[in-house]
Design an enzyme around this catalytic site. Structure first.
Site, PDB file in Angstrom:
ATOM      1  N   LYS A   1       0.856  -1.185   0.000  1.00 27.69           N
ATOM      2  CA  LYS A   1       0.000   0.000   0.000  1.00 27.69           C
ATOM      3  C   LYS A   1       0.881   1.219   0.000  1.00 27.69           C
ATOM      4  O   LYS A   1       2.031   1.169   0.457  1.00 27.69           O
ATOM      5  CB  LYS A   1      -0.888   0.014   1.259  1.00 27.69           C
ATOM      6  CG  LYS A   1      -2.189   0.735   1.062  1.00 27.69           C
ATOM      7  CD  LYS A   1      -3.185  -0.107   0.292  1.00 27.69           C
ATOM      8  CE  LYS A   1      -4.472   0.607   0.031  1.00 27.69           C
ATOM      9  NZ  LYS A   1      -5.482  -0.295  -0.534  1.00 27.69           N
TER      10      LYS A   1
HETATM   11  P1  NAD Z   1     -12.847   7.565  -3.572  1.00 24.43           P
HETATM   12  O1  NAD Z   1     -11.867   8.578  -3.172  1.00 24.43           O
HETATM   13  O2  NAD Z   1     -13.143   7.353  -5.019  1.00 24.43           O
HETATM   14  O3  NAD Z   1     -14.246   7.866  -2.840  1.00 24.43           O
HETATM   15  C1  NAD Z   1     -14.347   7.997  -1.463  1.00 24.43           C
HETATM   16  C2  NAD Z   1     -15.786   8.355  -1.103  1.00 24.43           C
HETATM   17  O4  NAD Z   1     -15.917   8.346   0.314  1.00 24.43           O
HETATM   18  C3  NAD Z   1     -16.199   9.753  -1.561  1.00 24.43           C
HETATM   19  O5  NAD Z   1     -17.559   9.734  -1.910  1.00 24.43           O
HETATM   20  C4  NAD Z   1     -15.978  10.596  -0.309  1.00 24.43           C
HETATM   21  O6  NAD Z   1     -16.786  11.762  -0.278  1.00 24.43           O
HETATM   22  C5  NAD Z   1     -16.393   9.607   0.762  1.00 24.43           C
HETATM   23  N1  NAD Z   1     -15.785   9.886   2.068  1.00 24.43           N
HETATM   24  C6  NAD Z   1     -14.484  10.121   2.344  1.00 24.43           C
HETATM   25  N2  NAD Z   1     -14.312  10.344   3.656  1.00 24.43           N
HETATM   26  C7  NAD Z   1     -15.539  10.243   4.213  1.00 24.43           C
HETATM   27  C8  NAD Z   1     -16.023  10.361   5.525  1.00 24.43           C
HETATM   28  N3  NAD Z   1     -15.208  10.649   6.536  1.00 24.43           N
HETATM   29  N4  NAD Z   1     -17.352  10.185   5.743  1.00 24.43           N
HETATM   30  C9  NAD Z   1     -18.194   9.903   4.734  1.00 24.43           C
HETATM   31  N5  NAD Z   1     -17.794   9.772   3.463  1.00 24.43           N
HETATM   32  C10 NAD Z   1     -16.484   9.938   3.206  1.00 24.43           C
HETATM   33  O7  NAD Z   1     -12.351   6.204  -2.888  1.00 24.43           O
HETATM   34  P2  NAD Z   1     -12.692   4.718  -3.342  1.00 24.43           P
HETATM   35  O8  NAD Z   1     -11.665   4.276  -4.321  1.00 24.43           O
HETATM   36  O9  NAD Z   1     -14.137   4.601  -3.680  1.00 24.43           O
HETATM   37  O10 NAD Z   1     -12.390   3.922  -1.996  1.00 24.43           O
HETATM   38  C11 NAD Z   1     -13.332   3.844  -0.941  1.00 24.43           C
HETATM   39  C12 NAD Z   1     -12.917   2.747   0.019  1.00 24.43           C
HETATM   40  O11 NAD Z   1     -12.865   1.502  -0.670  1.00 24.43           O
HETATM   41  C13 NAD Z   1     -11.555   2.917   0.680  1.00 24.43           C
HETATM   42  O12 NAD Z   1     -11.611   2.366   1.978  1.00 24.43           O
HETATM   43  C14 NAD Z   1     -10.652   2.071  -0.195  1.00 24.43           C
HETATM   44  O13 NAD Z   1      -9.504   1.632   0.507  1.00 24.43           O
HETATM   45  C15 NAD Z   1     -11.578   0.917  -0.501  1.00 24.43           C
HETATM   46  N6  NAD Z   1     -11.258   0.162  -1.719  1.00 24.43           N
HETATM   47  C16 NAD Z   1     -11.149   0.778  -2.918  1.00 24.43           C
HETATM   48  C17 NAD Z   1     -10.889   0.017  -4.048  1.00 24.43           C
HETATM   49  C18 NAD Z   1     -10.838   0.626  -5.427  1.00 24.43           C
HETATM   50  O14 NAD Z   1     -10.765  -0.143  -6.395  1.00 24.43           O
HETATM   51  N7  NAD Z   1     -10.919   1.936  -5.580  1.00 24.43           N
HETATM   52  C19 NAD Z   1     -10.701  -1.366  -3.948  1.00 24.43           C
HETATM   53  C20 NAD Z   1     -10.814  -1.966  -2.693  1.00 24.43           C
HETATM   54  C21 NAD Z   1     -11.103  -1.192  -1.577  1.00 24.43           C
END
Ligand code: NAD
Length: 432
Positions: free
Chosen positions: A122
Site C-alpha cells: 500500500k
Molecule cells: P474515492 O476517493 O473514489 O471515494 C471515497 C468516497 O468516500 C467519496 O464519496 C468521499 O466523499 C467519501 N468519504 C471520504 N471520507 C468520508 C467520511 N469521513 N465520511 C463519509 N464519506 C467519506 O475512494 P474509493 O476508491 O471509492 O475507496 C473507498 C474505500 O474503498 C476505501 O476504503 C478504499 O480503501 C476501498 N477500496 C477501494 C478500491 C478501489 O478499487 N478503488 C478497492 C478496494 C477497496
C-alpha cells in the site's frame, strides 16, 4: 525447570514504527486468527510486521511558484513471498505509516484468499487531494513516484488507485516511471485509462464485485434481493458502482452519504441522476428528490443491506448496536472495528468482510497487469465473467470454512488467506 531468555522473546506486538490504531487493529486481528489456527511461531512473527516500509518527504511547488511545501509519502510492502506486491495509493490528509502498513497487510490476505500471485502493499501521500489544483496534484504525484521509483515496477510492486486517487493519477505515475526507464511500461500500475493499457471494466470492478456476492449472501441471511433496501456510505469509485450495480439487480438504494452530507429516499434514489449530480456538484448534498439527513444517522437507517464504501472504522462500538441492516457488505477497507464485529455477531448481522467483498478491484487489476504484460487485451464480457467466477468461488470457500470451523466470515476469510501465505513461506524457507 524452563527459563525464558528475554532476548528470544517474540516481538509479535505491533508497538513499533507502524504503531497506529489501524495497525493495531490489523495486527490484533491477525494474532487472534493465528492463535485459532495454531500458526507456527516463526511464521507468525514474520507475518506480524511488514517486510519493507519506506517513508519519504518531498517538496512540491504550489501554483504560487515561490511557495514550496513538503509532503509525506509512504510505500509499504508487507510480504514479498508470493510474487510482486500489489496495492493502492491513498491521498488523504491523515494518511500515516501505520495506516498504510495495516492496509498492506490486508492486501496480503486478500490476494491470497482470491488466489492472485501477489503479496500485499500500500502507498499513500499525506495531502488533501480536493484542496489541490490539477497541476499541483500532478506535481505531487510525479515527485512521489520519483521518490518510490526503486521500489515499484511490473515485477516488483504494482500500485493502483485507492481513496483520493484515480485513473488520471495512475496515468501520471505510469508516465513518470516510463520517462525514467526510457520506454513505455504500462504494467507498472493498474487502474490506468484504457488508452494507456488500462483494462475495460476496472473502474466498475470493486463495486460490481461487491454486488456479485449479494445474491448468495442475501440468501444466507433471508434477504430478498429484489426490492432490498440498500444504504451506502461513500459515492466515489467503490460506492458509485456498487449503487449502480445494486439498482441493476433490483435493489432500492435508499440512503447515500459522503464527505458533503447524506441523503435519504425510502422509495429508492435515482442512482443515474445521483451520479450526474455528484459529477456536477462534487457530492451528494443537495440532491433533489431526497431528504437531507445527518450523516451520523446513516449507519442506523432502517435497511436490509449496508455498504460502507468510504473510510475505515465507521462501524464501531458506539454505533454497531444501532445498525438495522441484516447484511453488511464491506466495500471500504477496515470499516468495522473489532469491538463492532463482536456486537454485530451477537445481533446476528451477517458481515461479508472487506478482504473478500472488495476484492473485485484487485482481481481486475490482476487481469490488467496480465493483459499489459502480454500486450493482449480481453473483452469486457471475458473480464466480467472471470471476475464473477473468482469472486463467487472465493466467497463459497469462505462460507465452507466458516461452517467447518464454526467461525464468522471474517475469521474464515483470514484463515484461508493466512494459511496460503504461511504455506508459501514454509516451503521457501529462510535465506541464507
Ligand atoms: P474515492 O476517493 O473514489 O471515494 C471515497 C468516497 O468516500 C467519496 O464519496 C468521499 O466523499 C467519501 N468519504 C471520504 N471520507 C468520508 C467520511 N469521513 N465520511 C463519509 N464519506 C467519506 O475512494 P474509493 O476508491 O471509492 O475507496 C473507498 C474505500 O474503498 C476505501 O476504503 C478504499 O480503501 C476501498 N477500496 C477501494 C478500491 C478501489 O478499487 N478503488 C478497492 C478496494 C477497496
Amino acid at each position: 525447570m524452563t527459563t525464558t531468555d528475554p532476548s528470544r522473546t517474540r516481538t509479535v506486538s505491533p508497538e513499533m514504527e507502524w504503531e497506529s490504531p489501524m495497525y493495531k487493529e490489523a495486527a490484533t486481528q491477525f494474532q487472534n486468527v493465528a492463535e485459532k489456527m495454531g500458526l507456527d511461531d516463526n511464521i507468525r512473527e514474520r507475518l506480524s510486521m511488514p517486510q519493507r516500509s519506506l517513508v519519504v518527504t518531498f517538496p512540491y511547488r504550489t501554483d504560487e511558484y515561490s511557495d514550496v511545501r513538503t509532503a509525506y509519502g509512504y510505500r509499504v510492502q508487507h510480504v514479498l513471498t508470493m510474487g510482486p506486491t500489489k496495492g493502492g495509493i491513498r491521498y488523504a490528509p491523515d494518511v500515516n505509516l501505520g495506516e498504510v502498513a495495516a492496509l498492506a497487510m490486508l492486501m496480503t490476505w486478500k490476494c491470497a484468499l482470491v488466489g492472485l500471485p501477489f503479496g500485499g502493499a500500500k502507498g499513500g501521500v499525506r495531502i488533501d487531494p480536493h484542496a489541490l489544483s490539477r497541476r499541483e496534484l500532478q506535481r505531487v504525484t510525479r515527485r512521489y513516484t520519483a521518490e518510490v521509483i526503486d521500489m515499484i515496477g511490473p515485477q516488483k510492486d504494482i500500485p493502483a488507485p485507492d481513496m483520493g486517487t484515480d485513473e488520471r493519477v495512475m496515468a501520471w505515475i505510469m508516465d513518470t516511471y516510463s520517462q525514467h526507464q526510457g520506454y513505455a511500461v504500462p504494467a507498472v500500475v493498474t487502474g490506468k485509462p484504457p488508452q494507456l493499457g488500462g483494462s475495460v471494466a476496472r473502474r466498475e470492478a470493486t463495486g460490481r464485485g461487491i454486488i456479485s456476492l449479494l445474491p448468495s449472501a442475501a440468501m444466507r441471511c433471508g434477504v430478498a434481493v429484489d426490492g432490498a433496501r440498500v444504504v451506502i456510505q461513500g459515492f466515489g469509485n467503490v460506492g458509485r458502482y456498487a449503487a449502480i450495480a445494486a439498482a441493476e439487480v433490483g435493489c432500492r438504494v435508499v440512503g447515500v452519504g459522503d464527505l458533503t452530507g447524506a441523503i435519504y429516499n425510502g422509495n429508492g434514489l435515482e442512482v443515474g441522476r445521483l451520479a450526474r449530480h455528484v459529477d456536477e456538484f462534487g457530492g451528494v448534498k443537495g440532491f433533489p428528490g431526497a431528504d437531507q439527513i445527518d450523516p451520523d444517522e446513516l449507519m442506523a437507517i432502517e435497511c436490509d443491506v449496508l455498504i460502507p464504501a468510504a473510510v475505515g472504522g465507521v462501524i464501531h462500538a458506539g454505533n454497531a448496536d444501532d445498525v438495522q441492516a441484516r447484511l453488511i457488505l464491506e466495500g471500504a477497507n477496515n470499516p468495522t472495528t473489532l469491538e463492532a464485529d463482536r456486537i454485530l455477531l451477537d445481533k446476528g448481522v451477517m458481515v461479508v468482510p472487506d478482504i473478500i467483498c472488495n476484492a473485485g478491484g484487485v482481481t481486475v487489476s490482476y487481469f490488467e497487469w496480465v493483459q499489459d504484460l502480454q500486450n493482449y487485451f480481453w473483452s469486457e464480457n471475458e473480464i466480467v465473467s472471470r471476475l464473477r467466477e473468482i469472486m463467487i468461488r472465493a466467497f463459497e470457500s469462505v462460507v465452507d470454512v466458516s461452517v467447518k470451523e464454526d467461525v464468522d466470515m471474517r475469521t474464515a476469510a483470514l484463515m484461508i488467506g493466512i494459511d496460503k501465505v504461511a504455506g508459501a513461506k514454509l516451503v521457501r524457507g529462510v535465506y541464507p
